[in-house]
Design a protein around this motif. Structure first.
Motif, PDB file in Angstrom:
ATOM      1  N   PHE A  90     -40.429 -31.789 -11.705  1.00 14.06           N
ATOM      2  CA  PHE A  90     -41.577 -31.607 -10.816  1.00 14.06           C
ATOM      3  C   PHE A  90     -42.338 -30.330 -11.170  1.00 14.06           C
ATOM      4  O   PHE A  90     -43.560 -30.294 -11.146  1.00 14.06           O
ATOM      5  CB  PHE A  90     -41.130 -31.552  -9.349  1.00 14.06           C
ATOM      6  CG  PHE A  90     -40.728 -32.897  -8.804  1.00 14.06           C
ATOM      7  CD1 PHE A  90     -41.493 -34.023  -9.042  1.00 14.06           C
ATOM      8  CD2 PHE A  90     -39.570 -33.032  -8.042  1.00 14.06           C
ATOM      9  CE1 PHE A  90     -41.124 -35.264  -8.541  1.00 14.06           C
ATOM     10  CE2 PHE A  90     -39.192 -34.268  -7.541  1.00 14.06           C
ATOM     11  CZ  PHE A  90     -39.970 -35.384  -7.786  1.00 14.06           C
ATOM     12  N   GLN A  91     -41.581 -29.272 -11.512  1.00 11.62           N
ATOM     13  CA  GLN A  91     -42.244 -28.017 -11.869  1.00 11.62           C
ATOM     14  C   GLN A  91     -42.999 -28.158 -13.188  1.00 11.62           C
ATOM     15  O   GLN A  91     -44.157 -27.767 -13.293  1.00 11.62           O
ATOM     16  CB  GLN A  91     -41.207 -26.884 -11.957  1.00 11.62           C
ATOM     17  CG  GLN A  91     -41.792 -25.494 -12.156  1.00 11.62           C
ATOM     18  CD  GLN A  91     -41.860 -25.122 -13.628  1.00 11.62           C
ATOM     19  OE1 GLN A  91     -40.990 -25.486 -14.413  1.00 11.62           O
ATOM     20  NE2 GLN A  91     -42.901 -24.386 -13.996  1.00 11.62           N
ATOM     21  N   LEU A  92     -42.338 -28.759 -14.201  1.00 10.49           N
ATOM     22  CA  LEU A  92     -42.983 -28.910 -15.511  1.00 10.49           C
ATOM     23  C   LEU A  92     -44.275 -29.711 -15.409  1.00 10.49           C
ATOM     24  O   LEU A  92     -45.269 -29.400 -16.054  1.00 10.49           O
ATOM     25  CB  LEU A  92     -42.042 -29.639 -16.480  1.00 10.49           C
ATOM     26  CG  LEU A  92     -40.968 -28.827 -17.173  1.00 10.49           C
ATOM     27  CD1 LEU A  92     -40.128 -29.728 -18.056  1.00 10.49           C
ATOM     28  CD2 LEU A  92     -41.590 -27.715 -18.006  1.00 10.49           C
ATOM     29  N   ASN A  95     -34.434 -39.679  -7.002  1.00  8.96           N
ATOM     30  CA  ASN A  95     -34.895 -38.301  -6.846  1.00  8.96           C
ATOM     31  C   ASN A  95     -36.294 -38.060  -7.391  1.00  8.96           C
ATOM     32  O   ASN A  95     -36.906 -37.041  -7.099  1.00  8.96           O
ATOM     33  CB  ASN A  95     -33.902 -37.333  -7.505  1.00  8.96           C
ATOM     34  CG  ASN A  95     -32.654 -37.169  -6.681  1.00  8.96           C
ATOM     35  OD1 ASN A  95     -32.718 -36.817  -5.507  1.00  8.96           O
ATOM     36  ND2 ASN A  95     -31.515 -37.474  -7.270  1.00  8.96           N
ATOM     37  N   TYR A 118     -48.716 -25.143 -11.104  1.00 11.12           N
ATOM     38  CA  TYR A 118     -47.977 -24.039 -11.735  1.00 11.12           C
ATOM     39  C   TYR A 118     -47.049 -24.502 -12.845  1.00 11.12           C
ATOM     40  O   TYR A 118     -46.161 -23.772 -13.243  1.00 11.12           O
ATOM     41  CB  TYR A 118     -47.236 -23.206 -10.678  1.00 11.12           C
ATOM     42  CG  TYR A 118     -45.973 -23.810 -10.110  1.00 11.12           C
ATOM     43  CD1 TYR A 118     -46.006 -25.025  -9.440  1.00 11.12           C
ATOM     44  CD2 TYR A 118     -44.741 -23.159 -10.235  1.00 11.12           C
ATOM     45  CE1 TYR A 118     -44.857 -25.563  -8.907  1.00 11.12           C
ATOM     46  CE2 TYR A 118     -43.587 -23.702  -9.696  1.00 11.12           C
ATOM     47  CZ  TYR A 118     -43.658 -24.907  -9.037  1.00 11.12           C
ATOM     48  OH  TYR A 118     -42.511 -25.463  -8.515  1.00 11.12           O
ATOM     49  N   PHE A 135     -46.071 -26.508 -16.737  1.00 11.35           N
ATOM     50  CA  PHE A 135     -46.441 -26.505 -18.143  1.00 11.35           C
ATOM     51  C   PHE A 135     -47.571 -27.508 -18.396  1.00 11.35           C
ATOM     52  O   PHE A 135     -48.516 -27.241 -19.128  1.00 11.35           O
ATOM     53  CB  PHE A 135     -45.212 -26.869 -18.982  1.00 11.35           C
ATOM     54  CG  PHE A 135     -45.440 -26.800 -20.455  1.00 11.35           C
ATOM     55  CD1 PHE A 135     -45.739 -25.597 -21.062  1.00 11.35           C
ATOM     56  CD2 PHE A 135     -45.338 -27.940 -21.239  1.00 11.35           C
ATOM     57  CE1 PHE A 135     -45.949 -25.532 -22.433  1.00 11.35           C
ATOM     58  CE2 PHE A 135     -45.545 -27.881 -22.607  1.00 11.35           C
ATOM     59  CZ  PHE A 135     -45.854 -26.679 -23.198  1.00 11.35           C
ATOM     60  N   ILE A 170     -30.708 -34.089  -9.092  1.00  8.98           N
ATOM     61  CA  ILE A 170     -31.507 -33.313  -8.127  1.00  8.98           C
ATOM     62  C   ILE A 170     -32.056 -32.065  -8.824  1.00  8.98           C
ATOM     63  O   ILE A 170     -33.246 -31.757  -8.731  1.00  8.98           O
ATOM     64  CB  ILE A 170     -30.659 -32.947  -6.900  1.00  8.98           C
ATOM     65  CG1 ILE A 170     -30.322 -34.216  -6.123  1.00  8.98           C
ATOM     66  CG2 ILE A 170     -31.386 -31.932  -6.031  1.00  8.98           C
ATOM     67  CD1 ILE A 170     -29.566 -33.995  -4.848  1.00  8.98           C
ATOM     68  N   VAL A 171     -31.172 -31.362  -9.532  1.00 10.79           N
ATOM     69  CA  VAL A 171     -31.611 -30.171 -10.269  1.00 10.79           C
ATOM     70  C   VAL A 171     -32.665 -30.566 -11.307  1.00 10.79           C
ATOM     71  O   VAL A 171     -33.729 -29.943 -11.400  1.00 10.79           O
ATOM     72  CB  VAL A 171     -30.406 -29.485 -10.965  1.00 10.79           C
ATOM     73  CG1 VAL A 171     -30.871 -28.408 -11.921  1.00 10.79           C
ATOM     74  CG2 VAL A 171     -29.456 -28.910  -9.927  1.00 10.79           C
ATOM     75  N   ILE A 172     -32.372 -31.633 -12.065  1.00 12.61           N
ATOM     76  CA  ILE A 172     -33.301 -32.069 -13.105  1.00 12.61           C
ATOM     77  C   ILE A 172     -34.648 -32.468 -12.487  1.00 12.61           C
ATOM     78  O   ILE A 172     -35.703 -32.177 -13.046  1.00 12.61           O
ATOM     79  CB  ILE A 172     -32.728 -33.262 -13.910  1.00 12.61           C
ATOM     80  CG1 ILE A 172     -31.331 -32.957 -14.423  1.00 12.61           C
ATOM     81  CG2 ILE A 172     -33.663 -33.648 -15.058  1.00 12.61           C
ATOM     82  CD1 ILE A 172     -31.236 -32.064 -15.591  1.00 12.61           C
ATOM     83  N   SER A 173     -34.603 -33.130 -11.320  1.00 14.52           N
ATOM     84  CA  SER A 173     -35.872 -33.533 -10.695  1.00 14.52           C
ATOM     85  C   SER A 173     -36.693 -32.289 -10.340  1.00 14.52           C
ATOM     86  O   SER A 173     -37.912 -32.282 -10.508  1.00 14.52           O
ATOM     87  CB  SER A 173     -35.620 -34.396  -9.463  1.00 14.52           C
ATOM     88  OG  SER A 173     -35.199 -33.624  -8.361  1.00 14.52           O
ATOM     89  N   GLY A 174     -36.024 -31.227  -9.868  1.00  9.26           N
ATOM     90  CA  GLY A 174     -36.738 -29.976  -9.563  1.00  9.26           C
ATOM     91  C   GLY A 174     -37.428 -29.431 -10.803  1.00  9.26           C
ATOM     92  O   GLY A 174     -38.591 -29.013 -10.764  1.00  9.26           O
ATOM     93  N   VAL A 175     -36.703 -29.453 -11.921  1.00  9.07           N
ATOM     94  CA  VAL A 175     -37.259 -28.959 -13.179  1.00  9.07           C
ATOM     95  C   VAL A 175     -38.454 -29.824 -13.608  1.00  9.07           C
ATOM     96  O   VAL A 175     -39.495 -29.311 -14.013  1.00  9.07           O
ATOM     97  CB  VAL A 175     -36.164 -28.968 -14.275  1.00  9.07           C
ATOM     98  CG1 VAL A 175     -36.763 -28.696 -15.639  1.00  9.07           C
ATOM     99  CG2 VAL A 175     -35.089 -27.957 -13.957  1.00  9.07           C
ATOM    100  N   ILE A 213     -49.399 -29.647 -11.484  1.00  8.41           N
ATOM    101  CA  ILE A 213     -50.759 -29.289 -11.888  1.00  8.41           C
ATOM    102  C   ILE A 213     -51.017 -27.822 -11.589  1.00  8.41           C
ATOM    103  O   ILE A 213     -51.695 -27.123 -12.327  1.00  8.41           O
ATOM    104  CB  ILE A 213     -51.767 -30.183 -11.135  1.00  8.41           C
ATOM    105  CG1 ILE A 213     -51.634 -31.625 -11.622  1.00  8.41           C
ATOM    106  CG2 ILE A 213     -53.182 -29.681 -11.323  1.00  8.41           C
ATOM    107  CD1 ILE A 213     -52.372 -32.614 -10.764  1.00  8.41           C
TER     108      ILE A 213
END
Lengths: 293, 303
Positions: free
Chosen positions: B132-134, B242, B139, B141, B125-130, B137
Motif C-alpha cells: 500500500f505504501q509503495l 489483505n 507518499y 514510490f 498483513i506486513v506485506i500488504s502494508g508495504v 499516490i
C-alpha cells in the motif's frame, strides 16, 4: 581459472540482476524505516524516502504510549511461547513411538495421522467446534486448533528413525529403562530437529492472524498482526483518525503514515533482527523435510 | 498372535502407548471431529439444535450453489488467479537457483540468498502494508515515479488488471527466494563427474546448465508442480483478503474468501460448509490426477 569473455560478461550481468532483486526487497523496508522516523512534514509527502535530515522517534513514542501495542506484544509473545512449547511436546511424544517399527498398530496410527494431510473439515466445521468448546475469546482458540500437523509429526519421526539403533540398545544393556532412553539419549540427540520445528512454530504463530480475526471478537485479547491490520486498513480507507491509537493521537499533531510505518516495524523488527542468525535452521529444516520416509 | 501375547505386548509397550495419547486425542478432537462436522453441509444447521439434531436436507445446498451464477464466477476467479500465479510463480525459483548456482563469489551468493528468503517469513498483513505504501499516490514510490515523469497517477489496486499484476508480482517477490532452496539443494547433489565429462566434451556453462543441471532437476520440478497443482483451488486467501477493496471484490472473490464471507460473516454455516467440502474433494482429485499424469509422463510419483 581461465574464463572466456562471454562468461565474464554473463557473470557481471548475473550479479547486477541478483543485486536488483535484493534491492527490491531491501528498498521497501528501508522506506518504511525512514518514514517511521520522519517528521510530519516529510512523512506524508511525495518523496523517495531514502533518508531524513531530521529523524524523530515521536511515532514510536506515540505507539508505545498508547498501551495497545505493548498489550498486543504481551499477548502475542504469550501465545507464541505457550503454543510452541505445547506443540513441540505433543508432536515429539507422538513421533517417538511412531518411529519404532514394533509399535502396536503402527501402520494404523500413521494412516490416521497422514489422512489429515489430505482431508480436513474446513473452515466452518472447525469454527463451530472452537465455538462449541467455549474457546472463543480465549488464548486457547489461537493455540489449540493448529497445535500440531501431520507434516511436523512425520518429519520428527523421520529424524528419530535416522538415529542409530545401537545407541538405544547399548543404553538398554546398561540397564536404562524406556523413559531414561527417551530423555537422556533420544532427546539430546534430536536437538537439531526440535530447534527447527520450534522455529517453524514460532514464526507461524507470530505471523498468524486469521484465527485471531475469527475467534476473537470482544477486543480483550490483542494480537500484533491484528493491530497492524487495523492501522493499515484504516489508512487505506482513508479515514482521518487511527482508532487504534485514538487516545494518544487526539489533540496532538501526528502523522498517520509514520504511526503506520512504526507499527509495521514494531511487528517486523523481531523477525528482522533474529532472522539472519536463524536462517540456516530453516534451510536445514527444508532438507530434512525433503527426505522421503 | 493369541490374546495373552497381545496383552503382554501392550504391557511391554505401555510407555510408548502412553506417549501417543495426547497427540492422538489432539488429532481426534481438532481434525476428526471437524471432519464429522462436515455433515452440516447435508443438513440445515441450526445453532440451537446443534450439528446432531439439525434436520437433514440432502444435497440441496450443493444444488443451490451449483445453480448460482455468482458461485461459478467465484470458481472462475479462483482458477484464473491460481493458474496465473502458478504459471508465473513456478519457474522463477528455478531460474533464481540456476542464476545463484552460476555465481563465482560465495559471499555474494550468501547475501543474495539471505535477503531473498526474508519476505517468506513475513505475514501478508506486513506485506500488504508495504505494498500500500509503495503504490500510494501521496507518499509512495509509485507516486514519486509518476511525479518525476509528469504522469497522472491512478489507484492501481482499484483496477482489474492492476490488482492482478500486484497479486502476481507480490507472489513472485515473496516466494522466489524461499522456493529456490529446494532446487539449490538438488543442484548441490548433482555428481561433479557429470560436469567434468561435459567440459571434456566441450560444453560451456550454458550447455552444462541445459543438458545436465536442468535434466537432473526434472524429478524435483515434477514433485513441486504436483504440490502446486494441489493448491489450485486455494492458497491465495491471505494475499487477496489483505489487499482487496470493494471496487475489485467481484473479480477477485475466490472460493476461500467467499466461504469466509458467507460462513463467518453472514452465518450461513451449512451453505459455506457445502462449498468448502466441494472444494476439498475437487482439490484431492486434482492432486491425485496430477500425480497420475506426472507418473505417466515423467515416470515419477509423489505418493
Amino acid at each position: 581459472m581461465i574464463r572466456s569473455k562471454g562468461a565474464r560478461i554473463f557473470n557481471v550481468c548475473n550479479m547486477i540482476l541478483l543485486s536488483l532483486l535484493s534491492l527490491t526487497i531491501v528498498f521497501p523496508f528501508w522506506q518504511q524505516i525512514v518514514i517511521s522516523v520522519s517528521p510530519p512534514s516529510e512523512a506524508s509527502t511525495v518523496n523517495l524516502h531514502l533518508f531524513t535530515l531530521r529523524p524523530t522517534l515521536d511515532a514510536y513514542k506515540d505507539i508505545l504510549r498508547s498501551g495497545v501495542l505493548l498489550e498486543a506484544y504481551a499477548w502475542t509473545i504469550m501465545k507464541t511461547a505457550v503454543g510452541t512449547f505445547l506443540s513441540v511436546i505433543v508432536s515429539t511424544m507422538l513421533a517417538y513411538p511412531l518411529s519404532k517399527k514394533y509399535l502396536i498398530f503402527r501402520k494404523g496410527w500413521m494412516g490416521f495421522i497422514i489422512f489429515t494431510m489430505f482431508f480436513g473439515g474446513g473452515l466452518i466445521p472447525t469454527f463451530l467446534l472452537v465455538r462449541d468448546l467455549r474457546l472463543m475469546n480465549t488464548i486457547w482458540a489461537l493455540i489449540l486448533p493448529g497445535l500440531c500437523s501431520a507434516y511436523t509429526v512425520v518429519i520428527i519421526r523421520n529424524f528419530f528413525m535416522s538415529l542409530p539403533v545401537e545407541l538405544e540398545e547399548a543404553a538398554y544393556i546398561d540397564g536404562a529403562n524406556e523413559v531414561m532412553v527417551f530423555f537422556r539419549i533420544v532427546l539430546p540427540l534430536s536437538m537439531p530437529i526440535i530447534a527447527t520445528v520450534s522455529l517453524w512454530s514460532i514464526v507461524g504463530s507470530w505471523n498468524a492472524w486469521f484465527d485471531a480475526l475469527i475467534y476473537l471478537n470482544d477486543n480483550k485479547i490483542k494480537i500484533l498482526q491484528i493491530v497492524l491490520r487495523k492501522t493499515i486498513q484504516e489508512a487505506v480507507n482513508s479515514s482521518d483518525v487511527l482508532s487504534v491509537y485514538e487516545e494518544v493521537a487526539t489533540g496532538r499533531q501526528y502523522t498517520r503514515e509514520s504511526l503506520q510505518a512504526a507499527t509495521l516495524m514494531a511487528v517486523t523488527l523481531p523477525v528482522l533482527i533474529t532472522y539472519p542468525f536463524l536462517q540456516k535452521y530453516f534451510v536445514k529444516g527444508i532438507m530434512i523435510g525433503s527426505v522421503k520416509g | 498372535m493369541n490374546r495373552t501375547d497381545f496383552v503382554k505386548k501392550v504391557s511391554r509397550q505401555r510407555f510408548l502407548l502412553f506417549m501417543i495419547i495426547p497427540g492422538i486425542v489432539y488429532f481426534v478432537v481438532f481434525h476428526y471431529i471437524p471432519m464429522y462436522g462436515v455433515v452440516i453441509a447435508f443438513k440445515n444447521f441450526d445453532v440451537f439444535s446443534g450439528i446432531w439434531d439439525s434436520p437433514w436436507v440432502g444435497l440441496s445446498h450443493f444444488k443451490f450453489f451449483a445453480a448460482l451464477p455468482y458461485f461459478w464466477q467465484v470458481v472462475g476467479n479462483t482458477l484464473k488467479i491460481s493458474a496465473l500465479k502458478i504459471f508465473t510463480g513456478f519457474p522463477c525459483p528455478i531460474l533464481l537457483a540456476l542464476l545463484l548456482n552460476e555465481l563465482y563469489s560465495q559471499k555474494f551468493k550468501k547475501v543474495v540468498q539471505t535477503i531473498s528468503y526474508l519476505p517468506h517469513f513475513l505475514s501478508w498483513i506486513v506485506i500488504s502494508g508495504v505494498i500500500f505504501q509503495l503504490l500510494s499516490i501521496s507518499y509512495g514510490f509509485y507516486g514519486y515515479i509518476c511525479a518525476a515523469f509528469g504522469r497522472e497517477p491512478s489507484v492501481i489496486l482499484s483496477t482489474k488488471s492492476g490488482f492482478m499484476s500486484v497479486l502476481i508480482t507480490s507472489n513472485i517477490w515473496k516466494e522466489i527466494g524461499y522456493g529456490s532452496i529446494i532446487y539449490l539443494a538438488s543442484i548441490a547433489g548433482i555428481s561433479p563427474e557429470l560436469y567434468e565429462s561435459a567440459v571434456i566434451d566441450g560444453a560451456g556453462r550454458f550447455k552444462q546448465c541445459l543438458y545436465i543441471t536442468l535434466p537432473s532437476l526434472s524429478n524435483i520440478i515434477a514433485v513441486m508442480l504436483v504440490l502446486a497443482m494441489g493448491g489450485l483451488l486455494s492458497g491465495s486467501f491471505d494475499q487477496i483478503f489483505n489487499l482487496q477493496n470493494a471496487v475489485i471484490l467481484p473479480y477477485f472473490d475466490t472460493i476461500d474468501t467467499y466461504v469466509y464471507r458467507m460462513g463467518i460473516q453472514q452465518f450461513q454455516y451449512s451453505f459455506s460448509a457445502a462449498v468448502g467440502l466441494a472444494r476439498s474433494i475437487i482439490g484431492i482429485i486434482l492432486v491425485l490426477s496430477c500425480n497420475w499424469v506426472v507418473g505417466k509422463f515423467a515416470n515419477y510419483t509423489v505418493f
